[in-house]
Design an enzyme around this catalytic site. Structure first.
Site, PDB file in Angstrom:
ATOM      1  N   HIS A  67       0.824  -1.217   0.000  1.00 36.66           N
ATOM      2  CA  HIS A  67       0.000   0.000   0.000  1.00 36.66           C
ATOM      3  C   HIS A  67       0.845   1.248   0.000  1.00 36.66           C
ATOM      4  O   HIS A  67       0.633   2.187  -0.739  1.00 36.66           O
ATOM      5  CB  HIS A  67      -0.817   0.090   1.295  1.00 36.66           C
ATOM      6  CG  HIS A  67      -1.979  -0.812   1.328  1.00 36.66           C
ATOM      7  ND1 HIS A  67      -2.865  -0.839   2.359  1.00 36.66           N
ATOM      8  CD2 HIS A  67      -2.387  -1.717   0.440  1.00 36.66           C
ATOM      9  CE1 HIS A  67      -3.771  -1.737   2.116  1.00 36.66           C
ATOM     10  NE2 HIS A  67      -3.505  -2.287   0.958  1.00 36.66           N
TER      11      HIS A  67
ATOM     12  N   GLU B 223       3.621 -13.466 -19.701  1.00 34.20           N
ATOM     13  CA  GLU B 223       4.535 -13.170 -18.598  1.00 34.20           C
ATOM     14  C   GLU B 223       5.013 -14.443 -17.901  1.00 34.20           C
ATOM     15  O   GLU B 223       5.795 -14.392 -16.965  1.00 34.20           O
ATOM     16  CB  GLU B 223       3.892 -12.202 -17.601  1.00 34.20           C
ATOM     17  CG  GLU B 223       2.537 -12.618 -17.077  1.00 34.20           C
ATOM     18  CD  GLU B 223       1.915 -11.579 -16.149  1.00 34.20           C
ATOM     19  OE1 GLU B 223       2.631 -10.697 -15.657  1.00 34.20           O
ATOM     20  OE2 GLU B 223       0.697 -11.669 -15.918  1.00 34.20           O
TER      21      GLU B 223
ATOM     22  N   ASP C 199       7.334 -10.010 -14.815  1.00 36.98           N
ATOM     23  CA  ASP C 199       7.201 -11.407 -14.398  1.00 36.98           C
ATOM     24  C   ASP C 199       7.944 -12.347 -15.332  1.00 36.98           C
ATOM     25  O   ASP C 199       8.523 -13.335 -14.887  1.00 36.98           O
ATOM     26  CB  ASP C 199       5.719 -11.804 -14.318  1.00 36.98           C
ATOM     27  CG  ASP C 199       5.121 -11.385 -12.994  1.00 36.98           C
ATOM     28  OD1 ASP C 199       5.766 -11.628 -11.960  1.00 36.98           O
ATOM     29  OD2 ASP C 199       4.033 -10.788 -12.993  1.00 36.98           O
TER      30      ASP C 199
ATOM     31  N   CYS D  90       4.337  -4.154 -21.505  1.00 33.02           N
ATOM     32  CA  CYS D  90       3.825  -3.258 -20.464  1.00 33.02           C
ATOM     33  C   CYS D  90       4.584  -3.395 -19.150  1.00 33.02           C
ATOM     34  O   CYS D  90       4.192  -2.822 -18.151  1.00 33.02           O
ATOM     35  CB  CYS D  90       2.330  -3.475 -20.245  1.00 33.02           C
ATOM     36  SG  CYS D  90       1.939  -5.116 -19.623  1.00 33.02           S
TER      37      CYS D  90
HETATM   38  C1  PEP Z   1       4.619  -7.589 -15.601  1.00 33.30           C
HETATM   39  O1  PEP Z   1       4.668  -8.643 -14.977  1.00 33.30           O
HETATM   40  O2  PEP Z   1       5.523  -7.199 -16.354  1.00 33.30           O
HETATM   41  C2  PEP Z   1       3.461  -6.689 -15.461  1.00 33.30           C
HETATM   42  C3  PEP Z   1       3.315  -5.658 -16.242  1.00 33.30           C
HETATM   43  O3  PEP Z   1       2.577  -6.970 -14.486  1.00 33.30           O
HETATM   44  P1  PEP Z   1       2.830  -6.679 -12.923  1.00 33.30           P
HETATM   45  O4  PEP Z   1       4.081  -5.861 -12.813  1.00 33.30           O
HETATM   46  O5  PEP Z   1       1.617  -5.981 -12.466  1.00 33.30           O
HETATM   47  O6  PEP Z   1       2.980  -8.059 -12.382  1.00 33.30           O
HETATM   48 MG    MG Z   2       2.903  -9.447 -14.010  1.00 36.65          MG
END
Ligand code: PEP
Ligand code: MG
Length: 754
Positions: free
Chosen positions: A362, A603, A627, A674
């Protein structure tokens, strides 16, 4: 022996400074092993020497003066080989060097063990015996075990600037504490250590002198806590939308509950003073909550405990003493909470450092929304020794400098100035298209989570949202948000960007993203119940969310739905079945509803090798490089101990991404990235060269990436990729990217700490 070991380490950990810690070590070891001398040498990396820092047995005048070159003398051999050395007569060894200052004449037996932390030899622990004797194996292992544990304590002290000061070292970054990044940026300020002040469990029973007075005090305390909560909530409201601070309203409701207030008053009337009666009510509530079947209610126990502590603080009048903040406060704690952050006036808060937690905590989420640099998960954080100390928080490289030298402070102040200047210069790019020198357009999207991310994303010219992490609004609440509540939140994002696309990811909890009201205990949470796996096992949670998304998109048509943590096609089929069901049900209410495009996060390594099969089921792909890197390299993305191994530029990660990009191109599906990597200007060039169609990143990175794209042609980016392809490790690839950016006149992107 074990007992001695434990006691010594505890004592060392409590020592006020490094010098004291070292003298405790030598005294205790000398006693425990019944040897004639125990000494500690520390490595002075600047000069390539070992320096005698503490001794019990040698001439103490020699402390700080005896310096042995690396590899010189027996101590040097131990440090160089990073191995113990056990000799019955030291002077027989060819590397032996006689040092007269220490009064070493009468000693023969020698046992030296290295003190190692994170692969670095910090020093050498030596014991000597007058008579000739080889130390027994047990003695060797005792000293070895002690040294291994002392390494942590010594590096604590070292991180407080002590080692650098004692050795007059110029290289402080060697001794900086390391964590995982919560929010990038640099902060300078003074540590304010926060901790749960009042201890309810320590309150004794006591018969009150004046019952009515106790009741009045109690009511006043409850009132004061409520005011605090409202103030916190209000203070945050100036910086964050109401939606994002729902957490505090829930706490106020609980505080005013009949049971808590009337229950305590009844206890006072029954003959206990207010703190004692409060302790009883709180403990009854905590037990009752803990016994509940429902995981959401079970988790409420910690909120009740927190409220109890806050009321007690007022009853004990410790409140005013512990709550005044100065400008440039750096909040430090074992586990800094969101409410502790909210207590600091926003203008006064410079940084956050927490021993526990990750970027999904948080407090990290709130810090990010406020643009406050934060370093999380600093395992070695000596919390007890930091209050009032000067700190530099390096949120770019997840480092913390304690009592930094003037040089370090100036370095980070320069960094702050450069960052500010660069950001200002980049503003000029806002209205310009994100395209390469030869006119290839690469849409740049924003990653969002809190509603407060919307404005900065729009301001920097994001062409839509490439990743809306819907778990963020779930994380900051104290219960699952209902369908209507979710619909309103999603609607705000969809409307804000309309007609630009908004890619909304379904709930990705699990791993380090734990909901307080949905506790999951697992030994291996990153390989456990995460993302789509939870969604499919709890269709009611998934369906509620999908319905909320679809309803939110009514009349807009810019919703794209993204599924996280997919590892096999069966999961896509099941998820699509549920999405269709939700859509068909809603169609009865709203005929104009459009079925959204659906995409899959790549991922998990298994997904990277099934692009073709997945493409038959979905419309687009988004690569989650965070990930993907963690799973390909088997490196926990939130573990500071292995942070040095975590590298999205690792050749294997690049190869996996290129293979996904190629397959996606073959089957005609667009693919974006992303993860954090997309926001790294150098990495972005490689991604575009690989054929990635769009990039999604935090608003703070967007203009930097645009600058890089607008400075290279696609052909140049491809040449860069060809060159990177020949390199065998991420470090070399990073160096290549940095030098290419510098050569293209984009040195600012490299220098500004990234
Ligand atoms: C990722 O795993 O690259 C991703 C964008 O998702 P998060 O960082 O929310 O796991
Ligand atoms: Mg992820």
């Amino acid at each position: 022996m074990l007992d001695t070991l434990r006691r010594t380490i505890q004592e060392v950990n409590r020592a006020p400074d490094l010098q004291r810690a070292l003298s405790i070590i030598v005294t205790r070891v000398k006693q425990a092993m019944a040897v004639d001398v125990c000494s500690v040498y520390l490595v002075d990396a600047d000069h390539g020497q070992q320096v005698l820092m503490a001794t019990d047995g040698y001439n103490t005048q020699a402390v700080g003066k005896v310096r042995l070159g690396f590899g010189e003398g027996l101590v040097g051999v131990v440090a160089r080989r990073a191995e113990p050395l056990n000799l019955d007569n030291a002077s027989d060894h060819p590397a032996y060097v006689f040092t007269s200052e220490i009064g070493e004449d009468p000693f023969h037996g020698f046992l030296g063990v290295p003190i190692i932390q994170h692969r670095q030899v910090l020093g050498v622990l030596v014991v000597r015996q007058r008579e000739r004797r080889r130390f027994a194996e047990q003695e060797e292992t005792f000293l070895f075990t002690l040294a291994a544990q002392l390494a942590g304590a010594i590096s604590h002290a070292g991180a407080s600037g002590d080692i650098a000061r004692l050795l007059q070292s110029s290289d402080e970054s060697r001794y900086a504490l390391k964590g995982v990044s919560g929010t990038p940026g640099a902060a300078l300020g003074r540590a304010r250590v926060v901790f749960p002040a009042a201890d309810l469990d320590a309150i004794p029973d006591h018969v009150p002198d004046d019952v009515e007075m106790e009741i009045a005090d109690f009511r006043a305390a409850v009132e004061a806590v409520e005011q605090d909560m409202r103030r916190m909530s209000q203070r945050m409201a100036d910086s964050l939308p109401a939606e994002d601070i729902a957490l505090f309203d829930a706490l106020i409701l609980m505080l005013r509950s009949e049971n808590l207030v009337e229950g305590t008053i009844a206890g006072i009337r029954a003959g206990n003073w207010a703190p004692g009666a409060l302790r009883n009510t709180i403990s009854e509530h905590v037990t009752a909550f803990e016994d509940m079947e429902d995981p959401y209610l079970r988790e409420r126990a910690s909120d009740v405990r927190d409220l109890g502590r806050r009321i007690l603080e007022y009853l004990q009048s410790v409140h005013d003493v512990s709550r005044s903040y100065e400008p440039d406060t750096i909040l430090v704690g074992e586990e800094v909470s969101a409410s502790q952050l909210a207590e600091v006036p926003v203008g006064y808060l410079a940084g956050v450092v927490s021993a526990r937690g990750s970027s999904a905590s948080h407090v990290a989420i709130l810090a990010r929304a406020l643009g406050i640099p934060a370093v999380m998960g600093v395992d070695d954080l000596p919390v007890g020794r930091l209050d009032g100390q000067q700190l530099v928080v390096d949120g770019y490289q997840a480092r913390l400098f304690v009592r930094p030298s003037r040089a370090v402070r100036e370095e980070f102040q320069r960094l702050q100035r450069e960052e500010a200047q660069l950001s200002q210069e980049l503003e000029g790019l806002i209205g310009l298209p994100a395209e390469t020198l030869d006119g290839v357009r690469v849409p740049l999207y924003a990653n969002t989570g809190l509603l407060s991310d919307i404005t900065p994303s729009l301001r920097c010219g994001a062409e839509g949202v490439g990743l809306y992490r819907t778990e963020v609004p779930f994380l900051i609440r104290d219960r699952f948000p209902g369908e209507e509540e979710q619909r309103r939140t999603y609607r705000q994002v969809l409307e804000a960007f309309d007609p630009a696309p908004v890619t909304v990811r379904t709930l990705d909890i699990g791993g380090d993203k734990r909901l307080s009201y949905f506790p999951v205990e697992e030994d291996n949470p990153f390989l456990g119940w995460r993302g789509i796996r939870i969604a499919l096992d709890h269709p009611e949670i998934f369906l509620t969310q999908v319905r909320a998304m679809l309803r939110a998109s009514s009349g807009l048509g810019n919703l794209r739905l993204l599924l996280p943590m997919v590892s096999s096609v069966g999961e896509i089929d099941s998820a699509l079945g549920l999405i269709r069901r939700a859509y068909e049900e809603l169609l009865e209410e709203d005929e104009g509803l459009v079925f959204p495009q659906v995409g899959v996060m790549i991922e998990v390594p298994s997904a990277a090798y099934q692009v073709r099969a997945m493409a038959q089921r979905v419309d687009f792909f988004s690569i989650g490089s965070n990930d993907l890197t963690q799973y390909l390299l088997a490196v926990d993305r939130n573990n500071a101990r292995v942070a040095g191994l975590y590298d999205a530029l690792h050749p294997s990660v690049l190869r996996a991404i290129r293979q996904v990009a190629r397959k996606a191109q073959e089957v005609g599906r667009p693919v974006s990235v992303c993860g954090e990597m997309a926001g790294d200007p150098g990495a972005a060039l490689l991604l575009v060269a690989m054929g990635i169609d769009s990039l999604s990143m935090s608003a703070a990175s967007l203009l930097r990436v645009k600058w890089a794209l607008r400075s290279f042609s696609l052909q140049q980016a491809r040449e860069l990729l060809d060159e990177a392809w020949e390199l065998e490790d991420g470090e070399a690839i990073r160096a290549l990217l940095h030098s290419s950016l510098e050569a293209a006149g984009l040195g600012g992107l490299v220098r500004a700490g990234r």
